[in-house]
Write a protein that holds these residues in place. Structure first.
Motif: not given
Length: 154
Positions: A34-47
């Motif tokens: 879940t944390l790995l998914y969240h890290i990638a999604l947060a990165e794309m959200s900020w971008l």
């Protein structure tokens, strides 16, 4: 950013599915997957949403089938997803992020944005700092969860 990502990748190297999906004996831990998914999604959200002020392109949407948070405003649980799939998503998100940031000029690096539907302003400079801090915090969680999971699952 790359040093932080390297740390995250070192922590998850070789993890089996039971460790990726482990939630702790009380079910209160966010699983590592879940944390790995969240890290990638947060990165794309900020971008995309905050810096480029765009919606996710189709290739990004394809990688993120789950929302950031669930109906209780908790990080959405992502289970039964292989380590290889998580690693691929992290690699693709980082590649998109770095490619976009290589095109940002110094003036744009410090230009403030006010993303739609939020009460804050952000610069690319601040977003990068935040993402490093964000992933480092989750790497610490991953390290702790991994240690406890190995003790519990053995």
């Amino acid at each position: 950013m790359q040093a932080t990502r390297s740390r995250t990748l070192e922590l998850v190297e070789g993890l089996d599915q039971s460790t990726l999906d482990w939630e702790g004996p009380d079910g209160l831990d966010n699983p590592i997957g879940t944390l790995l998914y969240h890290i990638a999604l947060a990165e794309m959200s900020w971008l995309y949403l905050d810096i480029l002020e765009e919606t996710f392109p189709p290739e990004v949407k394809d990688d993120f089938k789950f929302d950031m948070v669930d109906s209780q405003n908790e990080i959405t649980r992502v289970a039964n997803v292989s380590l290889e799939e998580h690693l691929g998503r992290l690699a693709r998100s980082r590649s998109l992020f770095l490619n976009a940031f290589h095109k940002i000029t110094l003036d744009d690096w410090r230009r403030s944005r006010n993303p739609e539907d939020v009460e804050y302003k952000v610069t690319p400079e601040w977003a990068v700092f935040h993402l490093v801090e964000h992933e480092a915090g989750h790497a610490f969680q991953i390290s702790s969860i991994k240690r406890r999971a190995h003790r519990f699952l053995r």
